[in-house]
Motif scaffolding. Sequence first.
Motif, short mmCIF file in Angstrom:
data_model
loop_
_atom_site.label_atom_id
_atom_site.label_comp_id
_atom_site.label_asym_id
_atom_site.label_seq_id
_atom_site.Cartn_x
_atom_site.Cartn_y
_atom_site.Cartn_z
N VAL A 94 0.83 -1.21 0.00
CA VAL A 94 0.00 0.00 0.00
C VAL A 94 0.87 1.26 0.00
CG1 VAL A 94 -1.64 1.36 1.37
CG2 VAL A 94 -1.99 -1.11 1.07
N MET A 95 1.95 1.23 0.77
CA MET A 95 2.85 2.39 0.82
C MET A 95 3.57 2.59 -0.50
SD MET A 95 4.41 2.21 4.68
CE MET A 95 5.16 3.83 4.53
N VAL A 96 3.88 1.51 -1.17
CA VAL A 96 4.52 1.63 -2.49
C VAL A 96 3.61 2.35 -3.47
CG1 VAL A 96 5.33 0.28 -4.47
CG2 VAL A 96 6.03 -0.38 -2.18
N VAL A 97 2.32 2.16 -3.32
CA VAL A 97 1.36 2.85 -4.18
C VAL A 97 1.08 4.27 -3.69
CG1 VAL A 97 -1.03 2.82 -5.04
CG2 VAL A 97 0.28 0.68 -4.88
N GLY A 98 0.93 4.44 -2.36
CA GLY A 98 0.52 5.73 -1.82
C GLY A 98 1.62 6.78 -1.85
N LEU A 99 2.86 6.41 -1.59
CA LEU A 99 3.94 7.41 -1.56
C LEU A 99 4.16 8.12 -2.89
CD1 LEU A 99 6.57 5.70 0.79
CD2 LEU A 99 5.21 7.76 1.23
N PRO A 100 4.22 7.41 -4.01
CA PRO A 100 4.37 8.14 -5.28
C PRO A 100 3.21 9.10 -5.57
CG PRO A 100 4.90 5.82 -5.57
CD PRO A 100 4.29 5.96 -4.22
N ILE A 101 2.00 8.71 -5.14
CA ILE A 101 0.86 9.60 -5.35
C ILE A 101 1.03 10.88 -4.54
CG2 ILE A 101 -1.64 9.86 -4.99
CD1 ILE A 101 -1.94 6.89 -5.56
N SER A 102 1.54 10.76 -3.33
CA SER A 102 1.72 11.95 -2.49
C SER A 102 2.81 12.88 -3.01
CB SER A 102 2.06 11.52 -1.05
OG SER A 102 3.30 10.85 -1.02
N LEU A 103 3.64 12.40 -3.92
CA LEU A 103 4.72 13.22 -4.48
C LEU A 103 4.29 13.97 -5.74
CD1 LEU A 103 7.74 10.78 -4.01
CD2 LEU A 103 7.09 12.71 -2.57
N ILE A 104 3.11 13.68 -6.20
CA ILE A 104 2.63 14.39 -7.39
C ILE A 104 2.36 15.87 -7.03
CG2 ILE A 104 0.73 14.55 -9.07
CD1 ILE A 104 0.38 11.54 -8.82
N PRO A 105 2.84 16.81 -7.84
CA PRO A 105 2.63 18.24 -7.51
C PRO A 105 1.20 18.69 -7.76
CG PRO A 105 3.80 18.02 -9.59
CD PRO A 105 3.67 16.64 -9.03
N ASN A 106 0.32 18.12 -6.99
CA ASN A 106 -1.09 18.47 -7.08
C ASN A 106 -1.69 18.32 -5.68
OD1 ASN A 106 -4.11 17.58 -7.41
ND2 ASN A 106 -3.59 18.60 -9.34
N ARG A 107 -2.45 19.33 -5.29
CA ARG A 107 -2.95 19.33 -3.91
C ARG A 107 -3.85 18.13 -3.62
NH1 ARG A 107 -5.29 24.88 -1.18
NH2 ARG A 107 -5.03 24.23 1.00
N SER A 108 -4.72 17.82 -4.52
CA SER A 108 -5.62 16.69 -4.32
C SER A 108 -4.86 15.36 -4.29
CB SER A 108 -6.68 16.66 -5.43
OG SER A 108 -7.45 17.85 -5.43
N ALA A 109 -3.86 15.23 -5.15
CA ALA A 109 -3.07 13.99 -5.20
C ALA A 109 -2.28 13.81 -3.92
CB ALA A 109 -2.13 14.03 -6.40
N TYR A 146 -1.10 7.08 5.59
CA TYR A 146 -1.35 7.16 7.03
C TYR A 146 -2.57 6.34 7.45
CZ TYR A 146 2.23 10.74 7.26
OH TYR A 146 3.42 11.41 7.19
N GLY A 147 -3.54 6.22 6.55
CA GLY A 147 -4.68 5.37 6.86
C GLY A 147 -4.27 3.90 6.96
N ALA A 148 -3.38 3.47 6.08
CA ALA A 148 -2.91 2.09 6.13
C ALA A 148 -2.10 1.84 7.40
CB ALA A 148 -2.06 1.78 4.90
N VAL A 149 -1.29 2.82 7.79
CA VAL A 149 -0.50 2.67 9.02
C VAL A 149 -1.41 2.58 10.23
CG1 VAL A 149 1.16 3.81 10.52
CG2 VAL A 149 1.54 3.81 8.06
N LEU A 150 -2.43 3.44 10.29
CA LEU A 150 -3.35 3.42 11.42
C LEU A 150 -4.10 2.09 11.50
CD1 LEU A 150 -4.74 4.87 13.77
CD2 LEU A 150 -6.37 5.83 12.12
N LEU A 151 -4.57 1.59 10.39
CA LEU A 151 -5.28 0.31 10.38
C LEU A 151 -4.35 -0.84 10.77
CD1 LEU A 151 -7.44 0.67 7.13
CD2 LEU A 151 -8.22 0.79 9.50
N ALA A 152 -3.10 -0.78 10.34
CA ALA A 152 -2.15 -1.83 10.69
C ALA A 152 -1.85 -1.83 12.19
CB ALA A 152 -0.85 -1.65 9.90
N VAL A 153 -1.75 -0.62 12.78
CA VAL A 153 -1.51 -0.54 14.22
C VAL A 153 -2.69 -1.12 15.00
CG1 VAL A 153 -1.23 1.06 16.14
CG2 VAL A 153 0.09 1.40 14.05
N LEU A 154 -3.91 -0.75 14.60
CA LEU A 154 -5.10 -1.28 15.28
C LEU A 154 -5.19 -2.80 15.13
CD1 LEU A 154 -7.77 1.43 14.31
CD2 LEU A 154 -6.65 1.09 16.54
N ASP A 155 -4.91 -3.29 13.93
CA ASP A 155 -4.95 -4.73 13.71
C ASP A 155 -3.88 -5.45 14.52
OD1 ASP A 155 -6.01 -7.03 12.10
OD2 ASP A 155 -3.92 -7.12 11.46
N GLY A 156 -2.71 -4.83 14.64
CA GLY A 156 -1.66 -5.42 15.46
C GLY A 156 -2.03 -5.48 16.93
#
Length: 201
Positions: free
Chosen positions: A116-131, A140-150
Motif C-alpha cells: 500500500v505504501m509503495v502505491v501511496g507514496l508516489p501519489i503523495s509526491l505528485i505536484p497536485n494538492r488533491s493527489a 497514514y490510513g494504512a499505518v493506522l489500520l495496521a496498528v489497530l490490527d496489530g
Amino acid sequence: MFGRKKDEQTIESLNEAARPGQDAVDAERRQGAKNRRTPTRREAQAARQRPLVPVDRKAAKSQSRAKERSERNRMREGMYAGQQWALPPRDRGPQRAFIRDIVDARWNLSEFLLPVMVVGLPISLIPNRSAVLVGYVIVYGAVLLAVLDGFFLWAAVKKRVRTKFDTDPQKGSLWYVISRAMQIRPGRVPRPQVKRRQYPT
C-alpha cells in the motif's frame, strides 16, 4: 686328515636329518602367522599420518565447497520446514511455533502495509494538492489500520498462549508477532505450517 673328514661327514648327516623337522616347523609358522615383522611405533604413526597439504589441492577445495553447499542446503530446508535443530534461537520452542501458527492463520493488515505504501507514496509526491491529500490518506490510513490490527492480534496471541501454556508469552514475543505479521506470507521464514483460518488448538 681322515679323522677330520669323517667328523665333517657325520655333522653334515646330522644336519640333513634335522632339516625335515625344521621345515615342518617353518611351514606351521607360515600357516597361522602374518609372515612379517611387527612394525615399530614410529613406522605405524608414519603410516597413519596424512599430509597437511593435500596432493590435489583443486580437488580437495572442490570437495570442501560441495560439502559446505550441501550442509547449507540442509540447514535452509530444515529452517523453512520449521525443524527445531535448524532454527535460530529466537524461533525455537513450542511457544514460538504456536505464536507463528496464530499469526499465519489470520489475515493481517500489516502484511499489506508495504504494498500500500509503495502505491501511496508516489501519489503523495505528485505536484497536485488533491493527489498529495489522497497519497497521505492512503499511507497514514494504512499505518493506522495496521496498528489497530496489530493491537487485536497481540491481544489474541496473549490470550491463546496463556490458555495453552498457562503462562504469559516469553520475552520478546510482542516484537516477534509484529515483525512476522508485517512480512508477506510467502516470504516468512520458517514457512507457514497452517492455512488461513486454521488456528492452532
